[in-house]
Scaffold this motif. Structure first.
Motif, PDB file in Angstrom:
ATOM      1  N   ALA A 153       0.684  -1.250   0.181  1.00 20.28           N
ATOM      2  CA  ALA A 153      -0.026  -0.091  -0.020  1.00 20.28           C
ATOM      3  C   ALA A 153       0.777   1.298  -0.198  1.00 20.28           C
ATOM      4  CB  ALA A 153      -0.912   0.148   1.176  1.00 20.28           C
ATOM      5  N   MET A 154       0.284   2.253  -0.111  1.00 19.71           N
ATOM      6  CA  MET A 154       0.983   3.840  -0.208  1.00 19.71           C
ATOM      7  C   MET A 154       0.041   4.854   0.518  1.00 19.71           C
ATOM      8  SD  MET A 154       2.933   5.236  -3.545  1.00 19.71           S
ATOM      9  CE  MET A 154       1.455   5.232  -4.515  1.00 19.71           C
ATOM     10  N   LEU A 155       0.788   5.355   1.219  1.00 21.05           N
ATOM     11  CA  LEU A 155       0.163   6.725   1.880  1.00 21.05           C
ATOM     12  C   LEU A 155       0.478   7.792   1.102  1.00 21.05           C
ATOM     13  CD1 LEU A 155       0.973   6.093   5.720  1.00 21.05           C
ATOM     14  CD2 LEU A 155      -1.315   6.031   4.499  1.00 21.05           C
ATOM     15  N   LEU A 156      -0.504   8.428   0.356  1.00 19.24           N
ATOM     16  CA  LEU A 156      -0.215   9.549  -0.537  1.00 19.24           C
ATOM     17  C   LEU A 156      -0.380  10.817   0.545  1.00 19.24           C
ATOM     18  CD1 LEU A 156      -2.442   8.437  -3.388  1.00 19.24           C
ATOM     19  CD2 LEU A 156       0.221   8.301  -3.245  1.00 19.24           C
ATOM     20  N   LEU A 157       0.559  11.806   0.604  1.00 13.97           N
ATOM     21  CA  LEU A 157       0.762  12.915   1.127  1.00 13.97           C
ATOM     22  C   LEU A 157       0.897  14.249   0.353  1.00 13.97           C
ATOM     23  CD1 LEU A 157       3.185  11.519   3.758  1.00 13.97           C
ATOM     24  CD2 LEU A 157       0.820  11.272   4.109  1.00 13.97           C
ATOM     25  N   ASP A 158       0.205  15.407   0.988  1.00 15.01           N
ATOM     26  CA  ASP A 158       0.605  16.679   0.047  1.00 15.01           C
ATOM     27  C   ASP A 158       1.848  17.209   0.721  1.00 15.01           C
ATOM     28  OD1 ASP A 158       0.124  17.791   2.610  1.00 15.01           O
ATOM     29  OD2 ASP A 158      -1.969  18.471   2.223  1.00 15.01           O
TER      30      ASP A 158
ATOM     31  N   GLU B 104      -4.718  10.115   0.801  1.00 13.64           N
ATOM     32  CA  GLU B 104      -5.134   8.765   0.473  1.00 13.64           C
ATOM     33  C   GLU B 104      -4.396   7.799   0.899  1.00 13.64           C
ATOM     34  OE1 GLU B 104      -8.455   7.130   0.210  1.00 13.64           O
ATOM     35  OE2 GLU B 104      -8.968   8.651  -1.275  1.00 13.64           O
ATOM     36  N   LEU B 105      -5.128   6.502   1.222  1.00 16.07           N
ATOM     37  CA  LEU B 105      -4.345   5.298   1.474  1.00 16.07           C
ATOM     38  C   LEU B 105      -4.676   4.581   0.084  1.00 16.07           C
ATOM     39  CD1 LEU B 105      -2.539   3.123   2.788  1.00 16.07           C
ATOM     40  CD2 LEU B 105      -4.435   2.455   4.119  1.00 16.07           C
ATOM     41  N   VAL B 106      -3.759   3.982  -0.713  1.00 18.75           N
ATOM     42  CA  VAL B 106      -4.051   2.999  -1.635  1.00 18.75           C
ATOM     43  C   VAL B 106      -3.416   1.810  -1.591  1.00 18.75           C
ATOM     44  CG1 VAL B 106      -4.854   5.161  -3.242  1.00 18.75           C
ATOM     45  CG2 VAL B 106      -2.420   4.132  -3.250  1.00 18.75           C
ATOM     46  N   GLU B 107      -4.255   0.758  -1.759  1.00 15.10           N
ATOM     47  CA  GLU B 107      -3.549  -0.583  -1.755  1.00 15.10           C
ATOM     48  C   GLU B 107      -3.370  -1.002  -3.330  1.00 15.10           C
ATOM     49  OE1 GLU B 107      -5.854  -3.497   0.339  1.00 15.10           O
ATOM     50  OE2 GLU B 107      -6.052  -2.236   2.203  1.00 15.10           O
ATOM     51  N   LEU B 108      -1.948  -1.381  -3.637  1.00 15.09           N
ATOM     52  CA  LEU B 108      -1.885  -1.359  -4.960  1.00 15.09           C
ATOM     53  C   LEU B 108      -1.580  -2.764  -5.400  1.00 15.09           C
ATOM     54  CD1 LEU B 108       0.811   1.686  -5.289  1.00 15.09           C
ATOM     55  CD2 LEU B 108      -1.369   1.473  -6.182  1.00 15.09           C
ATOM     56  N   PHE B 109      -0.959  -3.682  -4.587  1.00 17.80           N
ATOM     57  CA  PHE B 109      -0.679  -5.049  -5.031  1.00 17.80           C
ATOM     58  C   PHE B 109      -1.179  -5.923  -3.521  1.00 17.80           C
ATOM     59  CE2 PHE B 109       2.447  -2.131  -6.942  1.00 17.80           C
ATOM     60  CZ  PHE B 109       1.949  -2.091  -8.111  1.00 17.80           C
ATOM     61  N   THR B 110      -1.226  -7.369  -4.129  1.00 15.41           N
ATOM     62  CA  THR B 110      -1.389  -8.319  -3.283  1.00 15.41           C
ATOM     63  C   THR B 110      -0.520  -9.277  -3.467  1.00 15.41           C
ATOM     64  OG1 THR B 110      -3.417  -7.408  -2.375  1.00 15.41           O
ATOM     65  CG2 THR B 110      -3.026  -9.722  -2.216  1.00 15.41           C
ATOM     66  N   GLY B 111       0.098  -9.978  -2.473  1.00 13.86           N
ATOM     67  CA  GLY B 111       0.830 -11.237  -3.022  1.00 13.86           C
ATOM     68  C   GLY B 111       2.281 -10.898  -2.394  1.00 13.86           C
ATOM     69  N   THR B 112       3.203 -11.975  -2.939  1.00 14.78           N
ATOM     70  CA  THR B 112       4.753 -11.786  -2.483  1.00 14.78           C
ATOM     71  C   THR B 112       5.387 -10.568  -3.035  1.00 14.78           C
ATOM     72  OG1 THR B 112       4.969 -13.981  -1.835  1.00 14.78           O
ATOM     73  CG2 THR B 112       6.996 -12.910  -2.158  1.00 14.78           C
TER      74      THR B 112
ATOM     75  N   PRO C 152       6.577   0.133 -10.899  1.00 14.16           N
ATOM     76  CA  PRO C 152       6.683   1.378 -10.497  1.00 14.16           C
ATOM     77  C   PRO C 152       5.785   2.455 -11.146  1.00 14.16           C
ATOM     78  CG  PRO C 152       8.735   0.403 -10.692  1.00 14.16           C
ATOM     79  CD  PRO C 152       7.951  -0.603 -11.123  1.00 14.16           C
ATOM     80  N   ARG C 153       5.327   1.864 -12.414  1.00 11.24           N
ATOM     81  CA  ARG C 153       4.288   2.556 -13.174  1.00 11.24           C
ATOM     82  C   ARG C 153       2.916   2.791 -12.687  1.00 11.24           C
ATOM     83  NH1 ARG C 153       4.782  -2.223 -15.938  1.00 11.24           N
ATOM     84  NH2 ARG C 153       2.964  -3.484 -16.342  1.00 11.24           N
ATOM     85  N   GLU C 154       2.592   1.971 -12.010  1.00 10.35           N
ATOM     86  CA  GLU C 154       1.107   1.779 -11.013  1.00 10.35           C
ATOM     87  C   GLU C 154       1.371   2.945  -9.965  1.00 10.35           C
ATOM     88  OE1 GLU C 154      -1.388   0.480 -12.289  1.00 10.35           O
ATOM     89  OE2 GLU C 154      -0.537  -0.234 -13.874  1.00 10.35           O
ATOM     90  N   VAL C 155       2.623   2.938  -9.331  1.00 13.36           N
ATOM     91  CA  VAL C 155       2.957   3.796  -8.071  1.00 13.36           C
ATOM     92  C   VAL C 155       2.817   5.117  -8.825  1.00 13.36           C
ATOM     93  CG1 VAL C 155       4.617   4.408  -6.353  1.00 13.36           C
ATOM     94  CG2 VAL C 155       4.320   1.927  -6.990  1.00 13.36           C
TER      95      VAL C 155
ATOM     96  N   ILE D 117       4.456   7.432   1.647  1.00 12.72           N
ATOM     97  CA  ILE D 117       4.923   6.474   2.343  1.00 12.72           C
ATOM     98  C   ILE D 117       4.600   5.160   2.048  1.00 12.72           C
ATOM     99  CG2 ILE D 117       5.185   5.618   4.883  1.00 12.72           C
ATOM    100  CD1 ILE D 117       4.588   8.546   5.741  1.00 12.72           C
ATOM    101  N   LEU D 118       5.608   4.160   1.771  1.00 18.03           N
ATOM    102  CA  LEU D 118       5.441   3.210   0.954  1.00 18.03           C
ATOM    103  C   LEU D 118       5.130   2.240   2.414  1.00 18.03           C
ATOM    104  CD1 LEU D 118       8.248   2.689  -1.415  1.00 18.03           C
ATOM    105  CD2 LEU D 118       5.919   3.722  -1.788  1.00 18.03           C
ATOM    106  N   ALA D 119       4.257   0.864   2.225  1.00 17.52           N
ATOM    107  CA  ALA D 119       3.937   0.193   3.370  1.00 17.52           C
ATOM    108  C   ALA D 119       3.449  -1.189   2.813  1.00 17.52           C
ATOM    109  CB  ALA D 119       2.816   0.754   4.048  1.00 17.52           C
ATOM    110  N   HIS D 120       3.618  -2.221   3.512  1.00 21.70           N
ATOM    111  CA  HIS D 120       3.236  -3.584   3.342  1.00 21.70           C
ATOM    112  C   HIS D 120       3.389  -4.206   4.703  1.00 21.70           C
ATOM    113  CE1 HIS D 120       7.495  -4.784   2.690  1.00 21.70           C
ATOM    114  NE2 HIS D 120       7.083  -6.113   2.631  1.00 21.70           N
ATOM    115  N   ASN D 121       2.549  -5.185   4.788  1.00 27.28           N
ATOM    116  CA  ASN D 121       2.401  -6.345   5.967  1.00 27.28           C
ATOM    117  C   ASN D 121       3.328  -7.582   5.838  1.00 27.28           C
ATOM    118  OD1 ASN D 121       0.469  -6.991   3.720  1.00 27.28           O
ATOM    119  ND2 ASN D 121      -0.154  -8.562   5.600  1.00 27.28           N
TER     120      ASN D 121
END
Length: 226
Positions: free
Chosen positions: A126-131, A138-146, A154-157, A170-174
């Protein structure tokens, strides 16, 4: 002896009211949720049996309905109650931390992320988008899986950043395993995305990895963002 016969300082509800929730063990907190035990077992003993069965409070709270209902003394009604309690906790937290809040402290960010992706059984990027002032857009979830070079594009980001006119991210994942320690792949992908966003003058402030039990790792704090 039933809980009713215990000294009031030892009864979970009375103990919590008198000494606060931090004075209770995981089993005692769970016993309050269960309310009653089963034949031959008090709610506290049943709660401890369930914790032993599932391995931890985290595993129990994140079990799906089928897994949850296999526990002794549990069923669809208690599962519905549990999901309701967790939903209220999430909304309570979010009511004090919504769009427009400033995201600057890793601990604050990790708490927010635990609510959104920390309980996922699959690895979620996921990615926290900041001003410009680091307010959350916004918090956007972009990909699921390993996470690997093939799954994180990167193009989707870049597309998500441009769509929301973000100035920083801010990039993030669990880590569903529960251990938030970053892998070399996590670090490599962070640098790859950072380089891509630098081309459009967007800052990557951190990459937060959340595990279980409130644990997290900040790549910025570890010095891996350089």
């Amino acid at each position: 002896m039933t809980i009713k016969n215990w000294h009031e300082n030892d009864r979970p509800r009375e103990k919590m009211i008198k000494f606060g929730e931090d004075s209770l063990s995981d089993a005692e907190l769970l016993a309050i949720f269960l309310r009653t035990g089963i034949k031959g077992k008090s709610a506290v003993v049943l709660a401890q049996d369930l914790l032993d069965q599932f391995g931890s409070l985290h595993n129990l709270l994140n079990a799906n309905e089928e897994e949850f209902c296999k526990g002794k003394g549990l069923g669809p009604a208690k599962y519905a109650n549990l999901r309701g309690v967790m939903a209220m906790a999430k909304r309570y937290f979010e009511s004090g931390m919504n769009k427009g809040d400033t995201f600057t402290r890793p601990e604050q960010i990790a708490s927010y992320l635990h609510l959104h992706i920390g309980n996922s059984h699959r690895e979620t990027f996921a990615m926290l988008l900041l001003d410009q002032k680091n307010h959350l857009i916004e918090l956007v979830e972009l990909f699921t899986g390993t996470l690997n070079k093939a799954s994180v594009h990167p193009r989707e980001v870049v597309k998500a950043v441009l769509h929301n006119n973000a100035a920083a991210v801010i990039l993030a994942h669990n880590h569903p395993s529960g251990d938030p320690t970053p892998s070399q792949s996590d670090i490599n992908i962070t640098h790859k995305i950072k380089d891509a966003l630098a081309l459009i003058d967007v800052r990557v402030l951190d990459h937060i990895i959340v595990g279980n039990g409130g644990r997290f790792e900040s790549l910025a704090q570890r010095g891996n963002m350089l």
